[in-house]
Scaffold this motif. Sequence first.
Motif, short mmCIF file in Angstrom:
data_model
loop_
_atom_site.label_atom_id
_atom_site.label_comp_id
_atom_site.label_asym_id
_atom_site.label_seq_id
_atom_site.Cartn_x
_atom_site.Cartn_y
_atom_site.Cartn_z
N GLU A 51 38.66 33.66 39.97
CA GLU A 51 37.34 34.17 39.33
C GLU A 51 36.49 33.39 38.58
O GLU A 51 35.46 33.47 38.46
N ALA A 52 37.19 32.57 37.40
CA ALA A 52 36.65 32.00 36.56
C ALA A 52 35.82 30.74 37.33
O ALA A 52 34.93 30.06 36.89
N LEU A 53 36.47 30.47 38.35
CA LEU A 53 36.03 29.02 39.01
C LEU A 53 34.97 29.52 40.34
O LEU A 53 34.65 28.44 41.11
N GLY A 54 34.65 30.76 40.08
CA GLY A 54 33.73 31.03 41.22
C GLY A 54 34.39 31.61 42.56
O GLY A 54 33.52 31.60 43.49
N GLY A 55 35.72 31.76 42.80
CA GLY A 55 36.30 32.11 43.98
C GLY A 55 36.72 33.36 43.90
O GLY A 55 37.84 33.71 43.86
N GLY A 56 35.71 34.33 44.06
CA GLY A 56 36.02 35.74 43.76
C GLY A 56 36.54 36.22 45.10
O GLY A 56 36.67 35.55 46.27
N LEU A 57 37.32 37.19 45.04
CA LEU A 57 38.29 37.76 45.88
C LEU A 57 37.48 38.97 46.86
O LEU A 57 38.10 39.52 47.82
N GLY A 58 36.44 39.23 46.34
CA GLY A 58 35.72 40.39 47.03
C GLY A 58 35.56 40.38 48.60
O GLY A 58 35.88 41.14 49.23
N PRO A 59 35.15 39.23 49.08
CA PRO A 59 35.05 38.99 50.49
C PRO A 59 36.39 39.34 51.39
O PRO A 59 36.47 39.67 52.52
N VAL A 60 37.45 38.97 50.67
CA VAL A 60 38.74 39.29 51.22
C VAL A 60 39.13 40.54 51.38
O VAL A 60 39.42 41.03 52.56
N GLY A 61 38.75 41.28 50.31
CA GLY A 61 39.07 42.82 50.65
C GLY A 61 38.22 43.38 51.63
O GLY A 61 38.50 44.22 52.39
N GLU A 62 36.76 43.01 51.61
CA GLU A 62 35.98 43.39 52.60
C GLU A 62 36.43 43.35 54.05
O GLU A 62 36.13 44.00 54.76
N GLN A 63 37.11 42.14 54.30
CA GLN A 63 37.78 41.78 55.71
C GLN A 63 38.60 42.67 55.77
O GLN A 63 38.83 43.36 56.95
N TYR A 64 39.84 42.98 55.01
CA TYR A 64 40.72 43.93 55.32
C TYR A 64 40.16 45.24 55.50
O TYR A 64 40.77 45.98 56.30
N HIS B 48 42.39 52.30 53.97
CA HIS B 48 42.03 51.82 52.69
C HIS B 48 42.48 50.52 52.13
O HIS B 48 43.69 50.41 52.27
N ALA B 49 41.59 49.45 51.84
CA ALA B 49 42.25 48.33 51.59
C ALA B 49 42.23 48.43 50.05
O ALA B 49 41.01 48.40 49.37
N VAL B 50 43.33 48.18 49.45
CA VAL B 50 43.28 48.51 47.85
C VAL B 50 43.75 47.18 47.29
O VAL B 50 44.88 46.63 47.81
N GLU B 51 43.27 46.72 46.40
CA GLU B 51 43.55 45.46 45.63
C GLU B 51 44.53 45.86 44.71
O GLU B 51 44.37 46.97 43.92
N GLY B 52 45.51 45.15 44.25
CA GLY B 52 46.57 45.51 43.50
C GLY B 52 47.31 44.16 43.38
O GLY B 52 47.43 43.16 43.98
N PRO B 53 48.38 44.32 41.97
CA PRO B 53 49.41 43.09 41.77
C PRO B 53 50.31 43.09 43.01
O PRO B 53 50.77 41.72 43.15
N SER B 54 50.73 44.03 43.82
CA SER B 54 51.56 43.73 44.81
C SER B 54 51.46 44.87 45.78
O SER B 54 51.07 46.00 45.51
N PRO B 55 51.58 44.68 47.09
CA PRO B 55 51.57 45.64 48.05
C PRO B 55 52.53 46.87 47.87
O PRO B 55 52.19 47.98 48.11
N THR B 56 53.72 46.53 47.28
CA THR B 56 54.63 47.59 47.04
C THR B 56 53.95 48.65 46.04
O THR B 56 54.09 49.99 46.12
N ARG B 57 53.14 48.20 44.91
CA ARG B 57 52.71 48.97 43.91
C ARG B 57 51.54 49.85 44.43
O ARG B 57 51.32 50.99 43.97
N VAL B 58 50.91 49.12 45.15
CA VAL B 58 49.80 49.96 45.94
C VAL B 58 50.15 50.97 46.90
O VAL B 58 49.69 52.15 46.46
N LEU B 59 51.10 50.96 47.68
CA LEU B 59 51.73 51.93 48.56
C LEU B 59 52.19 52.83 47.61
O LEU B 59 52.02 54.12 48.05
N GLN B 60 53.21 52.65 46.78
CA GLN B 60 53.67 53.49 45.70
C GLN B 60 52.62 54.44 44.90
O GLN B 60 52.87 55.65 44.94
N GLY B 61 51.69 53.94 44.62
CA GLY B 61 50.77 54.51 43.66
C GLY B 61 49.90 55.50 44.71
O GLY B 61 49.43 56.64 44.27
#
Length: 284
Positions: free
Chosen positions: A191-204, A227-240
């Motif tokens: 993010e600091a280098l301008g490489g935001g991850l927003g477009p990746v989430g939009e694609q998913y 629902h494409a959910v951003e999180g630290p890991s797929p496991t935590r996203v699914l469990q949450g």
Amino acid sequence: MKKILVGIDGSSRGTRALHWAARRANREGAKLVLLSVVDPKMAKEAGVELDEVRDAAEKILYAGRDFAIGRYENVQVEMRTAEGEVVENIVDAAAGCDLIVLGSHHGVSVGDTIGAAKPLRVAVSAAVPTAIVPADWAEDYDGVGVVVGIDPDGSTKQAIDFAVSEAIATSQPLRLITGWGLPAWISKPAEALGGGLGPVGEQYQARLDALAAQLRATHDGLDVRGHAVEGPSPTRVLQGYAKTRGVLVLGTRSRAALGRALFGSVTHSTLLNLTIPTVIVPQG
């Protein structure tokens, strides 16, 4: 679904599995196949005579049959015993069945967590779906909705098919969930280098929207959203997301010998922290 195989061993784990499976068999008009496995090696290590273990296994089966018939009088019950290694016998007995149901003691104690690796080994070895019921599942608990984990590459067709059937059979909403993102130590510099991850989430999200639209067109009246959910890991996203739902469905490709030893990371992590009944579906 015509036959449901249930592994029972006289423990609370087996009892929960039987409760969950019996209710499902009653709903779907399926036969229950109760299996109790006698492991001579474990009997020897415990200092117990093998005949005593066989007698105990038979009593467990009859008690399970009486429970299922007493609760659901129209459910047919078949009883089987086997001798040898537990996981191999369960996988072999699943031939001709549509679903395996096992209980898990994960989270009860350290010893139970280690010992309950058997359901995980069955799930990644069997040719049919395996449902694993968590330690704290209660028979009167009914979460709302079916959740299916979708790989970012979309290669989870069999899991999706199972989840769709489950949602239709129970008249519940279906949610397609993709967990994506990077650990904080990577994503923050990006993010600091301008490489935001927003477009990746939009694609998913766009992929999930397209898949949901396709399923709605194929299955009239199906309530399905992605629902494409951003999180630290797929496991935590699914469990949450799934913790208050009725059932979680995951796919696995781990039927090879190497897969049996290493397991899929998401499947492995999810089953080690089970929160709701979870069905592992082998992928083609």
